[in-house]
Design a protein around this motif. Sequence first.
Motif, PDB file in Angstrom:
ATOM      1  N   THR B   5      53.895  47.566  48.253  1.00  0.00           N
ATOM      2  CA  THR B   5      52.945  48.529  47.582  1.00  0.00           C
ATOM      3  C   THR B   5      50.867  47.503  48.041  1.00  0.00           C
ATOM      4  OG1 THR B   5      53.366  46.708  45.005  1.00  0.00           O
ATOM      5  CG2 THR B   5      54.095  49.169  45.331  1.00  0.00           C
ATOM      6  N   PRO B  32      49.453  47.727  37.658  1.00  0.00           N
ATOM      7  CA  PRO B  32      49.862  47.591  38.797  1.00  0.00           C
ATOM      8  C   PRO B  32      50.156  45.892  39.771  1.00  0.00           C
ATOM      9  CG  PRO B  32      48.965  49.510  39.572  1.00  0.00           C
ATOM     10  CD  PRO B  32      48.294  48.969  37.977  1.00  0.00           C
ATOM     11  N   THR B  33      48.737  45.521  39.462  1.00  0.00           N
ATOM     12  CA  THR B  33      49.505  44.340  40.259  1.00  0.00           C
ATOM     13  C   THR B  33      50.111  43.158  38.730  1.00  0.00           C
ATOM     14  OG1 THR B  33      47.400  44.365  41.472  1.00  0.00           O
ATOM     15  CG2 THR B  33      47.671  42.282  40.771  1.00  0.00           C
ATOM     16  N   ASP B  35      52.204  43.270  37.472  1.00  0.00           N
ATOM     17  CA  ASP B  35      53.868  44.483  37.570  1.00  0.00           C
ATOM     18  C   ASP B  35      54.561  43.796  39.163  1.00  0.00           C
ATOM     19  OD1 ASP B  35      56.046  46.058  36.049  1.00  0.00           O
ATOM     20  OD2 ASP B  35      56.213  46.496  38.275  1.00  0.00           O
ATOM     21  N   LYS B 164      42.655  51.117  41.831  1.00  0.00           N
ATOM     22  CA  LYS B 164      44.427  51.150  41.309  1.00  0.00           C
ATOM     23  C   LYS B 164      44.920  51.607  42.747  1.00  0.00           C
ATOM     24  CE  LYS B 164      47.024  52.260  37.019  1.00  0.00           C
ATOM     25  NZ  LYS B 164      46.492  52.428  35.329  1.00  0.00           N
ATOM     26  N   ASN B 165      44.035  52.972  43.082  1.00  0.00           N
ATOM     27  CA  ASN B 165      44.889  53.495  44.075  1.00  0.00           C
ATOM     28  C   ASN B 165      45.620  52.552  45.051  1.00  0.00           C
ATOM     29  OD1 ASN B 165      41.906  53.691  44.705  1.00  0.00           O
ATOM     30  ND2 ASN B 165      42.980  54.427  46.258  1.00  0.00           N
ATOM     31  N   GLN B 167      46.149  49.640  44.216  1.00  0.00           N
ATOM     32  CA  GLN B 167      47.003  48.351  43.858  1.00  0.00           C
ATOM     33  C   GLN B 167      48.499  49.244  44.490  1.00  0.00           C
ATOM     34  OE1 GLN B 167      46.447  47.032  40.311  1.00  0.00           O
ATOM     35  NE2 GLN B 167      43.891  47.608  40.790  1.00  0.00           N
ATOM     36  N   THR B 168      48.376  50.509  43.805  1.00  0.00           N
ATOM     37  CA  THR B 168      50.502  52.062  44.187  1.00  0.00           C
ATOM     38  C   THR B 168      50.138  51.674  45.598  1.00  0.00           C
ATOM     39  OG1 THR B 168      48.815  53.606  44.263  1.00  0.00           O
ATOM     40  CG2 THR B 168      49.629  52.152  41.744  1.00  0.00           C
TER      41      THR B 168
END
Lengths: 220, 566
Positions: B5, B32-33, B35, B164-165, B167-168
């Motif tokens: 990711t 996400p980061t 995580d 965010k996208n 990150q994922t």
Amino acid sequence: MAFGGQCGECTECGKCERLLNGQTNDDSIKKEEKKMEQDNSVRLYTFIIYSENVPGLLSQITAVYTRRQVNIESLNVCASSTPGAHKYTITAYCTRTMAEMLTKQIEKKIDVLQANVFTDDDIFINETCLLKISTPIMLENKDVCRMVRLHQAHIVEVNSIYATIEKTGITSDILSLYDSLKTLGCVLQFVRSGRICITKDYTEHLDEYLADREKKRNAK
Amino acid sequence: MEKITGAEAMMRALENEGVDILFGYPGGSIMPTYDALYDHKKTLNHILVRHEQGAVHAAQGYARVSGKVGCAIVTSGPGATNTITGIADAMIDSTPLVVIAGQVGVAMLGTDAFQEVDVVGVTSPISKWSYQIRRAEDIAWAVARAFYIAKSGRPGPVVLDFAKNAQTGMVEYEPAKADFIRSYDPDPDLNEEEIREAAKMINESVKPFVLVGQGVELGNAREELKAFLEKADMPCGTTFLGLSAIESDHRLNKGILGMHGNLGPNVMTNKCDLLIAVGMRFDDRVTGNLATYAKQAKIIHFDIDRSEFNKNVKVNLSVHGDCKKSLAAVTKLLDKATHTSWIDGFKPYEEKEYQKVIDKALHPTEGPLLMGEVIRKVSEATNNAGIMVTDVGQNQLFACRYFKFTKARSVVTSGGLGTMGFGIPAAIGATFGAPDRTVCLFVGDGGLQMTIQEFGTIMEQGAPVKMILLNNNYLGNVRQWQEMFFSHRYSFTPMLNPNYELIAKGYGIPAKTVVERSELDAAIKEMLATPGPYLLQCAIMEEDNVMPMVPPGANIDEMILEYKSK
Ligand SMILES: Cc1ncc(C[n+]2csc(CCOP(=O)(O)OP(=O)(O)O)c2C)c(N)n1
Ligand SMILES: [Mg+2]
């Protein structure tokens, strides 16, 4: 200054010693004053800036002018002849001192390649304008067509309502055309492009800069 | 190649840059980061602050004492806007930072989505570089470039707006390296002519005076500076940020420049025949009235940032480049010289200031405690080898005047921005940046409350910050100006204070209050002997003024030494 002279031996700190040392010799004062006058007189400067083609740089560049309270007169942004590099041509009224400060602060932006400032003597200038004028008035008053010809402008489109006129030249010629047509009462719309220009220099600063940078990259 | 990711790629990219500590605060757009961070706890020490402003100031404190890039990580929207003060502070004080802020996904950008702020737009004018990472593929490149820009040339803060996208999204990660950007030259070649001319001007000078700024520390050029000063026997003064660029007690260090600096260097600025500025930017707090500033002198300016030349003060010669190299190059061409009588010329001013100001500030025999005496005692208790962190106000000005320095990178203070609330979080960061050194924070009763929530971080981390609260029950610095320039009208500067000792104890931080002079030495000793954090509150004379002072707009050599309240 109400607090003057409380520190050193003299009542006007520093000043008396400066005079005694004879450092304010008349000639040098005059020379300096003349230079100061040049540096401090306001005139139109043209800034030519090259940058990488990245989003968001334009607002960063214009923000430098805003922060120093300098109004931008005209601005033209376009891809340059150097691949990947964008060229900004900006005009603004300011002092030489300010113009130099602005170029250095613009050049400091990471993605700006080069910023230089010129006066009208250093560059070949061009600007385009479009005028929409009333066809009935043009047909009625022969002076309108005469003015267009006199200013070496061309008519690019005519219909029964209006005619579109295009003129390319230096700012003063364009303004002169506009003024004379306006006096004749036929102008419906007037737009100017802002200036573009090329330098009269024999060297191409950007190319030199890029070559120099390439050398540094290879040395790494 | 394995796909990971973007968040995981960010972790690896940070590790690739040698990052081992992050100051941060989580939230929706950076989850996400966070995580991914959960799996990197061993290598990336994340310090949870209590407010994002604290994260940036802590990263600044860390960077200033360690010389490394400080790193902060926050969420989008309010998380990002809370970092603004710290970013602006780092920009004006040239502190290398990378601030990573979460951002909504690119599909939502520009729609006023929940917690969306135009972070690049807001931070561009106050950062060295601000970039939006929109795809996972750009992470390796952007992070490498961010660190390269933050630490090279004149250092500064860089902002990464991390959608965010990105990150994922999945990406084949390959580490990237940045050591060249064609539009950015952080290490300009020296100009031989400038070097020769500088040496010539110095060799011809009979009354040279050197202004030392933070550039000397940022350029790791302390040794080069000393060789330069000593060979030509030139006295110097320092800015606040340049305080530890040379030992306080060095024979040629004549003290502090500017508004609340020392009398000698300010007067001599207007008496020297050659003024040599090194890595400083002629701030208005240093120059006073520009119209009369060093008009008798020729001026040479050494700086790595070309845009500083002729910005505030017109100079006769600019020497562009890294001062570590330029100072060494000029020193080679200098004649060995002695300027004994010129240097002795500082003495009468030093004696006058000592007698009228310093002696009284350091050795009062009666009345309430004074900031100066507390600060000097703390400094001496660390053998003048501690790190001085300050907040802003009288506490800062007194600390800069009376703390003494023997070691490099010992000053952490908000110079250009004057940010109240800087002190506590910056001191926390400093304890991580220099774990072997004693970190002493001097803070006022006003500034303490601007970031008092970071007591929580101190508690959780056991960060060994020695906090000296100089409590005068006033927004003292503003009160001083009201007394001196606004007819003694104390408009909203007196303050009702809480029981700080109790608050500290609530956070498990040992605390003590000193009122009597006779108890001060023992209290300082106890503070330094207590492992971990400590709050030492000193009850300070309420209406004391920082003297001497160049009144705003006055000539730099017109310092008021004594001020009698009307
Ligand atoms: C964020 C911020 N707000 C306001 C100011 C203006 N200001 C400068 S010094 C000062 C007073 C500080 O009071 P205190 O923290 O008690 O320190 P003292 O001067 O009393 O030592 C103020 C309000 C500032 N520098 N920063
Ligand atoms: Mg106070």
